[in-house]
Design an enzyme around this catalytic site. Sequence first.
Site, PDB file in Angstrom:
ATOM      1  N   GLN A   7     -18.757   3.888   2.448  1.00  0.00           N
ATOM      2  CA  GLN A   7     -19.394   5.048   3.067  1.00  0.00           C
ATOM      3  C   GLN A   7     -19.206   5.124   4.585  1.00  0.00           C
ATOM      4  O   GLN A   7     -18.961   6.201   5.111  1.00  0.00           O
ATOM      5  CB  GLN A   7     -20.884   5.012   2.738  1.00  0.00           C
ATOM      6  CG  GLN A   7     -21.405   6.350   2.258  1.00  0.00           C
ATOM      7  CD  GLN A   7     -22.830   6.231   1.756  1.00  0.00           C
ATOM      8  OE1 GLN A   7     -23.075   5.566   0.772  1.00  0.00           O
ATOM      9  NE2 GLN A   7     -23.758   6.863   2.436  1.00  0.00           N
TER      10      GLN A   7
ATOM     11  N   GLU B 157       0.805  -1.236   0.000  1.00  0.00           N
ATOM     12  CA  GLU B 157       0.000   0.000   0.000  1.00  0.00           C
ATOM     13  C   GLU B 157       0.838   1.286   0.000  1.00  0.00           C
ATOM     14  O   GLU B 157       0.330   2.359   0.287  1.00  0.00           O
ATOM     15  CB  GLU B 157      -0.992   0.073   1.180  1.00  0.00           C
ATOM     16  CG  GLU B 157      -1.616  -1.198   1.671  1.00  0.00           C
ATOM     17  CD  GLU B 157      -2.436  -1.932   0.625  1.00  0.00           C
ATOM     18  OE1 GLU B 157      -2.017  -3.063   0.291  1.00  0.00           O
ATOM     19  OE2 GLU B 157      -3.443  -1.413   0.137  1.00  0.00           O
TER      20      GLU B 157
ATOM     21  N   HIS C 290      -1.770   3.686  -1.671  1.00  0.00           N
ATOM     22  CA  HIS C 290      -2.881   4.581  -1.338  1.00  0.00           C
ATOM     23  C   HIS C 290      -2.951   5.784  -2.270  1.00  0.00           C
ATOM     24  O   HIS C 290      -4.004   6.358  -2.472  1.00  0.00           O
ATOM     25  CB  HIS C 290      -2.791   5.043   0.112  1.00  0.00           C
ATOM     26  CG  HIS C 290      -3.203   3.974   1.089  1.00  0.00           C
ATOM     27  ND1 HIS C 290      -4.282   3.150   0.873  1.00  0.00           N
ATOM     28  CD2 HIS C 290      -2.681   3.597   2.279  1.00  0.00           C
ATOM     29  CE1 HIS C 290      -4.395   2.305   1.885  1.00  0.00           C
ATOM     30  NE2 HIS C 290      -3.435   2.544   2.743  1.00  0.00           N
TER      31      HIS C 290
ATOM     32  N   TYR D 182       3.363   1.999   2.028  1.00  0.00           N
ATOM     33  CA  TYR D 182       3.904   2.377   3.339  1.00  0.00           C
ATOM     34  C   TYR D 182       5.427   2.143   3.356  1.00  0.00           C
ATOM     35  O   TYR D 182       6.012   1.750   2.347  1.00  0.00           O
ATOM     36  CB  TYR D 182       3.192   1.586   4.441  1.00  0.00           C
ATOM     37  CG  TYR D 182       1.759   2.021   4.672  1.00  0.00           C
ATOM     38  CD1 TYR D 182       1.455   3.364   4.925  1.00  0.00           C
ATOM     39  CD2 TYR D 182       0.702   1.115   4.635  1.00  0.00           C
ATOM     40  CE1 TYR D 182       0.142   3.776   5.143  1.00  0.00           C
ATOM     41  CE2 TYR D 182      -0.611   1.520   4.852  1.00  0.00           C
ATOM     42  CZ  TYR D 182      -0.886   2.851   5.106  1.00  0.00           C
ATOM     43  OH  TYR D 182      -2.177   3.256   5.319  1.00  0.00           O
TER      44      TYR D 182
ATOM     45  N   ARG E 267       2.948  -8.944   4.042  1.00  0.00           N
ATOM     46  CA  ARG E 267       1.992  -8.433   3.047  1.00  0.00           C
ATOM     47  C   ARG E 267       2.775  -7.763   1.924  1.00  0.00           C
ATOM     48  O   ARG E 267       3.397  -6.719   2.108  1.00  0.00           O
ATOM     49  CB  ARG E 267       1.006  -7.453   3.682  1.00  0.00           C
ATOM     50  CG  ARG E 267      -0.079  -7.070   2.695  1.00  0.00           C
ATOM     51  CD  ARG E 267      -1.323  -6.626   3.374  1.00  0.00           C
ATOM     52  NE  ARG E 267      -2.358  -6.344   2.394  1.00  0.00           N
ATOM     53  CZ  ARG E 267      -3.443  -5.642   2.663  1.00  0.00           C
ATOM     54  NH1 ARG E 267      -3.635  -5.154   3.876  1.00  0.00           N
ATOM     55  NH2 ARG E 267      -4.337  -5.434   1.736  1.00  0.00           N
TER      56      ARG E 267
HETATM   57 FE1  SF4 Z   1     -17.836  -0.459   4.142  1.00  0.00          FE
HETATM   58 FE2  SF4 Z   1     -20.110  -1.618   4.889  1.00  0.00          FE
HETATM   59 FE3  SF4 Z   1     -20.013  -0.218   2.607  1.00  0.00          FE
HETATM   60 FE4  SF4 Z   1     -18.798  -2.598   2.843  1.00  0.00          FE
HETATM   61  S1  SF4 Z   1     -20.996  -2.189   2.917  1.00  0.00           S
HETATM   62  S2  SF4 Z   1     -17.931  -0.774   1.958  1.00  0.00           S
HETATM   63  S3  SF4 Z   1     -18.086  -2.516   4.939  1.00  0.00           S
HETATM   64  S4  SF4 Z   1     -19.738   0.576   4.671  1.00  0.00           S
END
Ligand code: SF4
Length: 702
Positions: A363, A188, A276, A190, A238
């Site tokens: 979200q 990612e 990222h 880092y 990773r």
């Molecule tokens: Fe994040 Fe839940 Fe949306 Fe999946 S469904 S991307 S875990 S908010």
Amino acid sequence: MSFDEPKKNFGLESGNPVASGKNTTFPFLLSPIHVGSHQLRNRVMMGSMHTRLEMMERSIERLALFYGSRASGGAGLIVTGGYAPNLEGLLDENGPALLTQEDADTLRPIPQAVHDAGGKIILQVLHTGRNAKVKQPVGASAIPSPINPKVPRALSTEEVWATIEDFVHCAELAQRAGFDGVEIMGSEGYLLNQFTVIRTNDREDEFGGSLENRLRLPLEIVRRTRERLGQSFLIMYRISAIDLVEGGAPLNEILTLAQAVEQAGADILNTGIGWHESRVPTIGYVVPRAAWRFAVARIRKVVSIPIIASNRINNPAIAEELLSSEDADMVSMARPFLADPDFVNKAATGRADEINTCIACNQACLDYIFSERTASCLVNPKAGNELEYAVLLDRKSVTKKVGIIGAGAAGLACAITAAERGHKVTLFEASSDIGGQLNLARKVPGKQEFDALIKYYRIKLDVLGVQVKLNCSVDANYLFKQQLDHYVIATGVLPRQVEIPGSDKLKVVNYVDLLSGLVTAGQKVIVMGAGGVGFDVAQFLVGEKVELSESYDAKSIAHFQEEWGVDPSENSIGGIKKSLPQIISREVTIVQRKPEKMGRRLGMTTGWAIKSELSRRNVQMLSGCTYERIDEQGLHLTINGTPQLLKADTIVICAGQDSVFDLHLDLKRLGVFSTVIGGAEQAQELDALRAIDQGTRLALSF
Ligand code: SF4
Ligand code: NAP
């Protein structure tokens, strides 16, 4: 270094669980696997995710509950969010670190909770390098990161050797705390990744220049960790399977690192996709399921230790396909375990269709974390709030008759939660199907994952015996006569009308009619309103709808690679093409009155990709508009005092919504109390996340 194919099966009897008589729907996924000296109960890992639970009060209790419930749900292995091995490696000034014996002793309840549930857990050691949001970040070189305004200070040679010791010390502390091992974070973009590629490493000491020198930092960490902690301590590395940045690693360097990490003593490789700062989406909903398996498969061919596939694996069928095709030995899912902690148990007990699927919206998980809130989940608001929900779930309740009016997100969440609590629930819906606004979201290109949420609700309503009455428009008198114990008004919203001279013209349509297919747009379109819905509509107008496949879909992945300039060929540098294609489509202009930058309120982790897609399709965006009138030619408006005409065949109004709660007032007149939730309660900032959370919490209060 040779890249010959090694042989392996990691504990599958005769190499194939189907052949060995195991007869489940997901035989590979649910088979145990040997990793180092450990046996994991299945091939599903809950991958690392920053949750910011560490920053809350009673954080250890919260983390123990959070991880413990995922272990109870069947996860074979869990990786914690990243812990910095020293203060320079913090995510931000308050980020988690594991530096002292006291820190280690504090963490003990976390592995304990996972072990009590029959799972295993390792701690991720993460040094963020130049991405650290601290006063003075450090890096391989003083080359700034596009996602951090602070210029890093290059670590001295002595400091790099000291950093290696900090990693090993952190692993020792993880062992003291009771973790089964560590994941050494090398992807990612880092710190370790910053050392391995020339993009960020122009050093002239033993850590720069030749490939051997650039790989020295991660390899010394793995070698010394193995040496110091013994064979029983699980070491996962990773690796960045594809960097997706200019100047990223070419394939031969990735394969060399993978083999060298194995030789240095790692038990297993996990894969990271993209840095990222990459301008290619790697986990959002626009990425097809299992899109990155090619990058994992090519590493698997050259190592003898197991390798884990990650990113956009969100159902057991696709995970099984990856494993049975031998492209990977385990699968990692992080967000799917936020969406449903019982993912594995449901898959194992013939209830895979009851899994609440992560719809990759970001979200409530990533967007929350990046805005310094605690991670939760749009489809499962209990995630990250386990402590609060434990109190609500403990509440005793007698069976009641509940009537819910409206089968959108809020009503559906309320209905299934109330039914789970044993209440007798009737759900009234005026239209011919459940879903409400979710049915509109799923029409937007890339947002087909919303189908999974509607499907989940459909199945749960059925399994829980909720009485669903479709095409059933009820009034207050009817409801009054039902003599129910609780009435819930979840009647949602209607699109807001605008009052501009000429807005009654035929060419003016609202977004609901457009998305639901009642009207079609012309060639030149104005989208009035630049909130989430305005951008959704613009995507709908110019985007190409690619059907979401339940299983691996090579066609949609090829389309995604073309669209975003991913170069899977062996000779590419960093896995990307130099430029992205411009795409000819309808002429679309989005307008808004506020003078602010367009799309400011879109999700932090998805908004940039939406804007990039639209700008490649030449969608114009105009802010600071004053609307004058609409006529046959189009929209007359003024920008910066200059009158203009925007010609248009169609004008789509996306000006927000108004709540629909008349039923609540009518019931009140009859002396009946009802609770209003979702968009019916508050149209502003309407979103599925708030609606589902509100519906769920209300049902737990009955
Ligand atoms: Fe994040 Fe839940 Fe949306 Fe999946 S469904 S991307 S875990 S908010
Ligand atoms: P919104 O975010 O409130 O945006 C409404 C837009 O309409 C604004 O651009 C506003 O800008 C304009 N507007 C408001 N009143 C107007 C009027 N009377 N005349 C002309 N223009 C007017 O509403 P939305 O776009 O419908 O989104 C609703 C919710 O859904 C949001 O909270 C969002 O979180 C969520 N959502 C998010 C996404 C996503 O993030 N991808 C997608 C869909 C929905 P001006 O006032 O400046 O003109």
